[in-house]
Design an enzyme around this catalytic site. Structure first.
Site, PDB file in Angstrom:
ATOM      1  CB  ILE A   1      -5.506 -19.595 -13.545  1.00 14.38           C
ATOM      2  CG1 ILE A   1      -4.176 -19.709 -14.326  1.00 14.38           C
ATOM      3  CG2 ILE A   1      -6.782 -19.177 -14.250  1.00 14.38           C
ATOM      4  CD1 ILE A   1      -3.698 -18.616 -14.979  1.00 14.38           C
ATOM      5  CB  THR A   2      -7.829 -21.078  -8.889  1.00 13.96           C
ATOM      6  OG1 THR A   2      -7.095 -22.125  -9.474  1.00 13.96           O
ATOM      7  CG2 THR A   2      -8.969 -21.889  -8.193  1.00 13.96           C
ATOM      8  CD  GLU A   3     -14.045 -16.189 -10.196  1.00 18.07           C
ATOM      9  OE1 GLU A   3     -14.115 -16.369 -11.149  1.00 18.07           O
ATOM     10  OE2 GLU A   3     -15.304 -15.926  -9.363  1.00 18.07           O
TER      11      GLU A   3
ATOM     12  CE1 TYR B   1      -7.953 -11.774 -20.883  1.00 16.48           C
ATOM     13  CE2 TYR B   1     -10.076 -12.705 -21.151  1.00 16.48           C
ATOM     14  CZ  TYR B   1      -8.699 -12.548 -20.639  1.00 16.48           C
ATOM     15  OH  TYR B   1      -8.570 -13.370 -19.720  1.00 16.48           O
TER      16      TYR B   1
ATOM     17  CD  GLU C   1     -10.967  -4.137 -11.010  1.00 18.37           C
ATOM     18  OE1 GLU C   1     -10.903  -4.458 -12.375  1.00 18.37           O
ATOM     19  OE2 GLU C   1     -11.548  -4.956 -10.253  1.00 18.37           O
TER      20      GLU C   1
ATOM     21  CG  HIS D   1     -18.677  -3.094   7.745  1.00 17.45           C
ATOM     22  ND1 HIS D   1     -17.674  -3.106   8.424  1.00 17.45           N
ATOM     23  CD2 HIS D   1     -19.305  -4.233   7.440  1.00 17.45           C
ATOM     24  CE1 HIS D   1     -17.640  -4.591   8.663  1.00 17.45           C
ATOM     25  NE2 HIS D   1     -18.736  -5.076   8.104  1.00 17.45           N
TER      26      HIS D   1
END
Lengths: 304, 399
Positions: free
Chosen positions: A95-97, A158, A208, A246
């Site tokens: 879950i952690t970002e 969601y 996305e 870049h």
């Protein structure tokens, strides 16, 4: 793959802020959480769930664990996942970002060698509406049904689940592969799972800008997926990356050998259109396209 | 975040990657104390590439010429960016120029080694000749030699180029970097190699565990990014709509809808972070409060479209933050009027109109709260966008 209420679930980082917030919510939804791990908290109990200092100690007491959901600090996430793999757990949801991408690379080398499924990092996890919640999806937007929903983002998923529910279209599963540049499970993997899933009739893929997950998904759908797929791509008006000039970043994206336009919304929409996959222009168009693919009348129904 | 060339070369030097003697120049007069023998090259220190083509790199033979050239470069913007300092470096006679890089490739989820025998300012020909090697498992120097062979190198160049690649990889791993690039790697007539320009990108998520990198960036005049800061991103200077959302995907989808409805996004703000390990209702409310304040400081923003899908925070608590923001704005305007009571017509302090779209728990209570502040709660996203666009077009500001 095992995503049923029988799934025996471990929570790593159960006393961390996010872990302690969502553990009771998952439990209330019917998820079978058998243990929690937070070093230093061994012996304590949280919402009836025993806490252990090590994953292997949890296993000795509660028995086999199918899935672990990791809520620990970003710099501790690699270690937590490696500990779970060492203990023989083969389904990991991160879950952690904010997990450093090189940690994810190290984890994926290990996961591939042990055939471990990694969902995320930076993912709200998996929901099987009416059955089980493995993560942080707000369950009130979902309802059981036959639409498989896969995406790279949280709140947008969601939003779309809610649109589907309001249109009378329930979901068989909601999965987010994670918003980071380097993530474990891929769109093709989940397309395959949903294609084989008896409860899924149609798949909604929410993409996305950035990377080439959507392009590779489009190729994979054209070759291997029999069920209808509806796509949506967010970011058509997003500003171009600030890495102008870049060279390394441009060239790095080129090695996939799919062309120089990889990463733009245009490239993704074109890839889906080439694969004859209907693309929604905005989220509220998705239910209409889903109904069309199922040959259902497209009249909008009242609230569920 | 990107490092400047001279910062990258500091790292190269520490790692043993060959670089020329160089000196940082903050003011043209610093060239009087130059410790490098002429001829030297003066290079504009900017983040954007392609400086050589527009005059940001100059060769000089003596102090007088050097000071004049330095003044010119300091006053020369590269794609709008002025250099804060220059790098003075010994001149090098390269026989050939290569391109080398180590980067993370998101398609294969592995680091890749990149190399081209056509380095230099013509990026397209570098790309045409580009060779790549995916570092599938733990790195070992044979990956670097594999790249050198793919590039078509022979003899001693295989070892000298792959030794540079190996050190680039060590740097990449040691500092959790996104990119290490040398372009060009100069190759002399005698086969000696030299990193003539370098680019290093640090990974924003990993930076916090690299104090050495942070101190290098701050010591050398950089400003390490604060990934936790909530700052609106300016989009379109002609736009009038500010978007406040939670989550990157939802933010992008909302911007797309605004564009689709004929509106222009002035700036957007993702207060997101629902996956942060320390995420809490308090943190999210704080970010919303801070975000609304920042957003209303943008003069061009006539309408703020708030679109939040509330997971952790019930809608009524979000509404309370919005109502208190409005109260603060009104109180401030009233305070101003009191202070200047001698003035009959005081221009009221203007604030942008708000369009509030919230979904989640306790939305009925949120609706009631917002109504007390003359705001309506819109549940349908398309309707909220249409309303924001038409308000922005009517050009009305709330007083």
């Amino acid at each position: 793959m095992n995503f049923t209420p029988n799934n025996r679930v471990l929570i790593q980082g159960i006393v961390d802020p996010l872990g302690s917030t969502y553990t009771p919510l998952m439990q209330a939804y019917g998820t079978n959480i058998v243990a929690g791990v937070s070093p230093g908290y061994g012996g304590k109990v949280f919402h009836g769930i025993p806490i252990f200092d090590l994953v292997e100690m949890a296993q000795m007491v509660v028995g086999e664990i199918d899935t672990t959901i990791i809520f620990v600090q970003p710099f501790a996430a690699l270690d937590a996942a490696l500990e779970a793999i060492a203990a023989g757990i083969r389904q990991i949801i991160l879950i952690t970002e904010g997990m450093p991408p090189q940690d994810v690379v190290r984890l994926l080398r290990k996961a591939e060698a042990t055939e471990t499924l990694i969902v995320g990092p930076n993912s709200p996890g998996i929901i099987v509406p009416g059955q089980v919640l493995l993560g942080i999806h707000p369950s009130e937007f979902y309802t059981p049904g036959s639409v498989g929903l896969i995406s790279r983002s949280g709140t947008l998923t969601y939003e779309i689940a809610r649109e589907l529910t309001l249109a009378g279209l329930g979901q068989s599963m909601g999965v987010c592969i994670g918003g980071d540049a380097i993530v474990g499970s891929s769109f093709p993997q989940w397309l395959e799972i949903l294609d084989e899933d008896d409860n899924t009739e149609v798949i909604v893929l929410v993409g996305e800008i950035g990377g080439d997950s959507e392009e590779s998904a489009a190729h994979y759908i054209a070759e291997a997926i029999d069920k209808p797929v509806i796509a949506y791509v967010a970011g058509r008006t997003a500003p171009k990356g600030r890495r102008m000039g870049h060279a390394g970043a441009i060239i790095a994206s080129q090695i996939s050998e799919l062309g120089t336009e990889i990463g733009t919304a245009n490239s993704k929409v074109t890839a889906f259109e080439r694969a004859k996959i209907p693309v929604a222009n905005y989220p509220s168009q998705i239910p209409t396209l889903v109904k069309k693919s199922l040959r259902l009348p497209s009249r909008r129904q009242s609230s569920p | 975040m990107d490092l400047l060339e001279y910062q990258a070369k500091e790292l190269f030097r520490d790692m043993g990657i060959p670089v020329l003697p160089s000196q940082r120049i903050d003011y043209p007069k610093d060239l009087k104390g130059l410790n490098i023998p002429y001829p030297v090259v003066l290079k504009s220190q900017v983040y954007i590439g392609g400086r050589g083509r527009v005059g940001g790199v100059r060769f000089v033979e003596n102090t007088i010429d050097a000071i004049a050239a330095a003044q010119t470069i300091f006053n020369l913007p590269i794609m709008g960016e002025y250099p804060k300092m220059l790098l003075a470096e010994a001149k090098y006679d390269a026989d050939r120029e290569f391109y080398l890089a180590v980067a993370l490739n998101r398609s294969v989820c592995r680091p890749v080694l990149l190399g081209s025998c056509q380095g230099g300012i013509d990026v397209q020909s570098a790309i045409d000749q580009m060779q790549h090697v995916v570092v599938e498992q733990e790195f070992s120097p044979y990956y670097a030699r594999r790249l050198a062979i793919k590039m078509g190198l022979q003899g001693t160049l295989i070892e000298s180029v792959s030794a540079v690649v190996e050190k680039m990889y060590q740097l990449f791993i040691q500092h959790d970097l996104d990119l290490v690039e040398i372009n060009p790697l100069g190759v002399s007539a005698t086969g000696e190699v030299m990193a003539l320009d370098g680019k290093v990108s640090a990974n924003d998520d990993a930076l916090a565990r690299h104090p050495q990198l942070i101190s290098l960036i701050s010591k050398l005049g950089g400003d390490p990014a604060q990934p936790n800061d909530v700052v609106p991103v300016v989009m379109d200077l002609d736009g009038h709509i500010g978007i406040v959302c939670n989550g990157a995907g939802l933010t992008m989808a909302t911007m797309d809808l605004v564009g689709h409805a004929g509106g222009k996004t002035a700036s957007f703000l993702n207060i997101g972070g629902e996956n942060r390990w320390d995420s809490s209702p308090e943190l999210l409310k704080l970010r919303l409060e801070h975000g609304l304040d920042l957003m209303s400081q943008h003069k061009s923003v006539r309408v703020i479209l708030i679109n939040l899908i509330s997971n952790l925070v019930p809608c009524d608590e979000v509404a309370a933050v919005i109502v208190s923001y409005l109260e603060r704005k009104t109180a401030r305007a009233a305070g101003l009027t009191n202070l200047r009571s001698d003035v009959v017509f005081v221009q009221p302090k203007r604030r942008p109109s708000l369009v509030v779209r919230l979904v989640g728990s306790q939305s009925d209570r949120a609706r009631t709260q917002l109504e007390t502040a003359q705001l309506s709660l819109v549940e349908n996203l398309d309707e909220a966008v249409t309303e924001a666009v038409s308000l922005a077009k009517s050009g009305r500001l709330e007083s």
